[in-house]
Design an enzyme around this catalytic site. Structure first.
Site, mmCIF file in Angstrom:
data_model
loop_
_atom_site.group_PDB
_atom_site.id
_atom_site.type_symbol
_atom_site.label_atom_id
_atom_site.label_comp_id
_atom_site.label_asym_id
_atom_site.label_seq_id
_atom_site.Cartn_x
_atom_site.Cartn_y
_atom_site.Cartn_z
ATOM 1 N N HIS A 470 -7.814 8.976 4.083
ATOM 2 C CA HIS A 470 -7.584 8.063 4.832
ATOM 3 C C HIS A 470 -8.686 6.756 4.931
ATOM 4 O O HIS A 470 -9.080 6.740 6.091
ATOM 5 C CB HIS A 470 -7.308 8.336 6.266
HETATM 6 C C1 LIG Z 1 -3.008 11.159 -2.092
HETATM 7 C C2 LIG Z 1 -2.885 10.571 -0.559
HETATM 8 C C3 LIG Z 1 -2.431 11.286 0.284
HETATM 9 C C4 LIG Z 1 -2.011 10.375 1.500
HETATM 10 N N1 LIG Z 1 -1.338 10.944 2.398
HETATM 11 C C5 LIG Z 1 -0.901 10.414 3.520
HETATM 12 C C6 LIG Z 1 0.057 10.786 4.342
HETATM 13 O O1 LIG Z 1 0.806 11.891 4.267
HETATM 14 N N2 LIG Z 1 0.282 9.942 5.409
HETATM 15 C C7 LIG Z 1 -0.270 8.975 6.005
HETATM 16 O O2 LIG Z 1 -0.229 8.230 6.856
HETATM 17 N N3 LIG Z 1 -1.223 8.207 4.841
HETATM 18 C C8 LIG Z 1 -1.442 9.014 4.000
HETATM 19 N N4 LIG Z 1 -2.403 8.499 2.956
HETATM 20 C C9 LIG Z 1 -3.178 7.207 3.317
HETATM 21 C C10 LIG Z 1 -2.308 6.001 3.294
HETATM 22 O O3 LIG Z 1 -1.713 5.983 1.983
HETATM 23 C C11 LIG Z 1 -3.178 4.899 3.110
HETATM 24 O O4 LIG Z 1 -3.943 4.786 4.204
HETATM 25 C C12 LIG Z 1 -2.518 3.408 2.815
HETATM 26 O O5 LIG Z 1 -1.541 3.624 1.652
HETATM 27 C C13 LIG Z 1 -3.408 2.471 2.469
HETATM 28 O O6 LIG Z 1 -2.773 1.378 2.268
HETATM 29 P P1 LIG Z 1 -3.430 0.032 1.924
HETATM 30 O O7 LIG Z 1 -2.460 -1.269 1.625
HETATM 31 O O8 LIG Z 1 -4.669 -0.221 2.586
HETATM 32 O O9 LIG Z 1 -3.788 0.342 0.408
HETATM 33 P P2 LIG Z 1 -3.079 0.751 -0.817
HETATM 34 O O10 LIG Z 1 -1.842 1.223 -0.646
HETATM 35 O O11 LIG Z 1 -4.088 1.826 -1.433
HETATM 36 O O12 LIG Z 1 -2.805 -0.417 -1.784
HETATM 37 C C14 LIG Z 1 -3.735 -1.203 -2.497
HETATM 38 C C15 LIG Z 1 -3.120 -1.605 -3.783
HETATM 39 O O13 LIG Z 1 -3.995 -2.439 -4.421
HETATM 40 C C16 LIG Z 1 -4.088 -2.619 -5.991
HETATM 41 N N5 LIG Z 1 -5.250 -3.009 -6.319
HETATM 42 C C17 LIG Z 1 -6.521 -2.533 -6.009
HETATM 43 N N6 LIG Z 1 -7.404 -3.345 -6.709
HETATM 44 C C18 LIG Z 1 -6.660 -4.305 -7.348
HETATM 45 C C19 LIG Z 1 -7.146 -5.254 -8.202
HETATM 46 N N7 LIG Z 1 -8.441 -5.619 -8.393
HETATM 47 N N8 LIG Z 1 -6.269 -6.270 -8.680
HETATM 48 C C20 LIG Z 1 -4.708 -5.880 -8.259
HETATM 49 N N9 LIG Z 1 -4.638 -4.750 -7.497
HETATM 50 C C21 LIG Z 1 -5.358 -4.118 -7.138
HETATM 51 C C22 LIG Z 1 -3.931 -0.984 -6.076
HETATM 52 O O14 LIG Z 1 -3.671 -0.575 -7.076
HETATM 53 C C23 LIG Z 1 -2.924 -0.565 -4.770
HETATM 54 O O15 LIG Z 1 -1.541 -0.756 -5.297
HETATM 55 C C24 LIG Z 1 -2.918 9.120 1.761
HETATM 56 C C25 LIG Z 1 -3.464 8.660 0.645
HETATM 57 C C26 LIG Z 1 -3.704 9.397 -0.405
HETATM 58 C C27 LIG Z 1 -4.403 8.513 -1.667
#
Ligand SMILES: Cc1cc2nc3c(=O)[nH]c(=O)nc-3n(C[C@H](O)[C@H](O)[C@H](O)COP(=O)(O)OP(=O)(O)OC[C@H]3O[C@@H](n4cnc5c(N)ncnc54)[C@H](O)[C@@H]3O)c2cc1C
Length: 545
Positions: A470
């Site tokens: 997280h």
């Molecule tokens: C294995 C796992 C299990 C989890 N389980 C839970 C759960 O059960 N419940 C819950 O609430 N939370 C859970 N989480 C946490 C939750 O999923 C994250 O907090 C949330 O998805 C974060 O969202 P975000 O939009 O910040 O980033 P992300 O969803 O990680 O999105 C970032 C995106 O940007 C892309 N990206 C990165 N760098 C670049 C670049 N330079 N160029 C183009 N694209 C790029 C990545 O590929 C990705 O698709 C879990 C996380 C993981 C990894």
């Protein structure tokens, strides 16, 4: 020349919500760039497929931290989604919003508009909840949030035992008050994972004003003085430059959004100089304030009927597979934990700061990446402090944009995090030894009865604890010197650049982070759009409770 009104970098939990909401206005041209590819195979859609995505080369960035001093210098595995849907395409699907005081605290820290009453309409707007539309739940939003397909009797007994230990029964964790114990809801629709991509983008993918590009690794943001003008990316081995007429929005997650800022010259001047990156703006907070939830396991062997391990092994596994294919139900249709319990680690804490994620099954994750259900009957609880005091940082490992960032989570840097975790283990043990759960338990496997003093438990935490994935806080929102974005999510001192994802949380929410990150995407998109509207139009745009 490639040119769009808005470029959104990263099709993850927040990025998909941002791109969808911006493209709701047909007059705006939106480009959503994702480094990974599609995630629509059988195991991507099947909730139990989460085990197959662990350490996947295709769907996961598979980061490793630097050695963590508080964890006996162990390096810790940090998965993160690399696909349409981002981490919501590989996560455990547990839907938890956090406590109302988390958001009220964000507002108090200099972020007007981010208190619980302000963000609740965005949680509502994001979801279609199986509980139906109400003052707290949405009934027609893109993200489907559902109840478990199956509740094992041991889960019912866990909740009863927790109640006997003084934790009130919670029928809904989404009300802004989490203390207590109950079953959790999932981001699952009709038995299939409902990632942010499937919820927000798939249904509108044919919009003429929305372009989604995969395999597009953004390497840096381009500036004219202090105005962001475009991005440089690598796609299919070729370099491309794409320009934004209006804004660039970083939604690359709590590791890659600060990493991209640093690669582009926005960050701590000295760090950038060390890596030979020309300075655009000195913003010392970029990559700082890293928070994550550190979890430790308690596992216990049970009697025969108290765990579903045996349902996922041998011939029964095939029966469960057939059941899933035919009905989209059974154990393959569950998220990674079945019940949660929230409580205070000590009387001096204002509100619940420890979470237990409970499941009546156990598995072993092998170093090869293979995840195997254990061959004996057992249950597992993960204990973690949800408002850790420790702060780490994300930085440049090199100026090469294709290299991973350096990650130092500095777990247990603050001694109170260790004390709270040990207190949490003790609470879980108390629940396990209380009826009606106690008679299901044969013996504790880990840490085991030998860990009977606080010192031994602390040692166990240092040796065994791992990330619960997280990460947040690395481009924090606020108005102090270490803030990276203001409360409108604009990068401070830079024009036409925002960060909208888990990095902007000034303090990580008290629970799992997917739902609040999607809320940030929803609200962030409104902040972008409303800036160009007259007050009346702005009012029409905002959701109401
Ligand atoms: C294995 C796992 C299990 C989890 N389980 C839970 C759960 O059960 N419940 C819950 O609430 N939370 C859970 N989480 C946490 C939750 O999923 C994250 O907090 C949330 O998805 C974060 O969202 P975000 O939009 O910040 O980033 P992300 O969803 O990680 O999105 C970032 C995106 O940007 C892309 N990206 C990165 N760098 C670049 C670049 N330079 N160029 C183009 N694209 C790029 C990545 O590929 C990705 O698709 C879990 C996380 C993981 C990894």
């Amino acid at each position: 020349m490639d040119q769009y009104d808005y470029i959104v970098v990263g099709a993850g939990s927040a990025g998909c919500a941002v791109a969808r909401r911006l493209s709701d206005d047909p007059a705006l041209g939106v480009l959503l760039l994702e480094a990974g590819g599609p995630s629509d195979g059988f195991w991507n859609r099947t909730p139990a497929g989460v085990a197959r995505l662990h350490k996947s080369e295709q769907f996961n960035w598979n980061y490793m931290t630097l050695p963590v001093p508080g964890l006996r210098d162990r390096t810790i595995y940090w998965p993160a989604g690399k696909a349409l849907g981002g981490s919501s395409a590989i996560n455990g699907m547990v839907y938890i919003r956090g406590d109302r005081r988390d958001f009220d605290n964000w507002a108090k820290l200099g972020n007007p508009g981010w208190g619980w009453d302000d963000v609740l309409p965005y949680f509502r707007r994001s979801e279609t909840n199986a509980r139906g539309s109400s003052a707290v739940h949405g009934g027609d939003g893109p993200l489907h949030v559902t109840n478990p397909a199956i509740v094992h009797p041991t889960v019912v007994d866990f909740i009863r035992a927790a109640e006997m230990c003084g934790l009130p029964r919670r029928t809904d964790f989404a009300l802004g008050e989490q203390e207590g114990s109950g079953t959790v809801q999932y981001t699952i629709r009709n038995g299939e994972r409902h990632s942010s991509y499937r919820a927000y983008i798939e249904p509108v993918r044919d919009r003429p004003n929305l372009v989604v590009e995969t395999g597009a690794h953004v390497c840096r943001i381009l500036f004219r003085e202090r105005t962001a003008t475009g991005v440089e990316l690598i796609q299919g081995g070729q370099k491309r430059t794409i320009f934004a007429n209006r804004e660039i929005i970083l939604s690359a997650g709590a590791l890659r959004s600060p990493h991209l800022l640093l690669l582009s010259g926005v960050g701590d001047g000295r760090q950038l100089q060390n890596h030979g990156v020309p300075l655009v703006a000195h913003l010392p907070g970029v990559g700082r304030n890293l928070q994550d939830h550190l979890t430790v396991r308690v596992q216990a062997e049970t009697n025969r009927l108290s765990s579903y391990n045996r349902d996922l092994r041998g011939w029964r596994k095939y029966w469960q597979g057939a059941r899933y294919v035919l009905t989209k139900g059974g154990y393959l249709a569950l998220g990674t934990s079945s019940a949660a319990a929230f409580f205070k680690s000590s009387a001096s804490v204002e509100y619940a700061d420890v979470e237990i994620s409970f499941r009546p099954m156990t598995f072993t994750a092998h170093p090869s990446g293979k995840v195997e259900v254990d061959g004996y009957d057992a249950i597992s609880g993960s204990v973690y402090r949800v408002r850790p005091a420790s702060r780490g940082q994300v930085g440049l490992a090199s100026p090469n944009p294709l290299d991973a960032p350096s990650i130092q989570p500095n777990y247990l840097g603050a001694p109170e995090d260790l004390e709270a975790t040990v207190a949490g283990i003790r609470v879980l043990r108390q629940i396990l030894s209380t009826e009606p759960l106690a008679s299901r338990i044969r013996k504790e496997i880990v840490p085991g009865s030998i860990a009977d003093t606080n010192e031994k438990l602390a040692d166990y935490v240092r040796r065994d604890a791992a990330s619960v994935f997280h990460p947040a806080g690395t481009c924090k929102m606020g108005n102090d010197d270490m803030a990276v974005v203001d409360s409108n999510l604009r990068v401070r001192g830079i024009e036409r650049l925002r960060v909208i994802d888990a990095s902007i949380m000034p303090v990580v929410t008290s629970g799992n982070t997917n739902a609040p990150t999607i809320m940030i995407g929803e609200k962030g998109a409104d902040l972008v759009r409303s800036e160009r509207l007259v007050p009346q139009e702005r009012e029409a745009l905002a959701p109401t409770t």
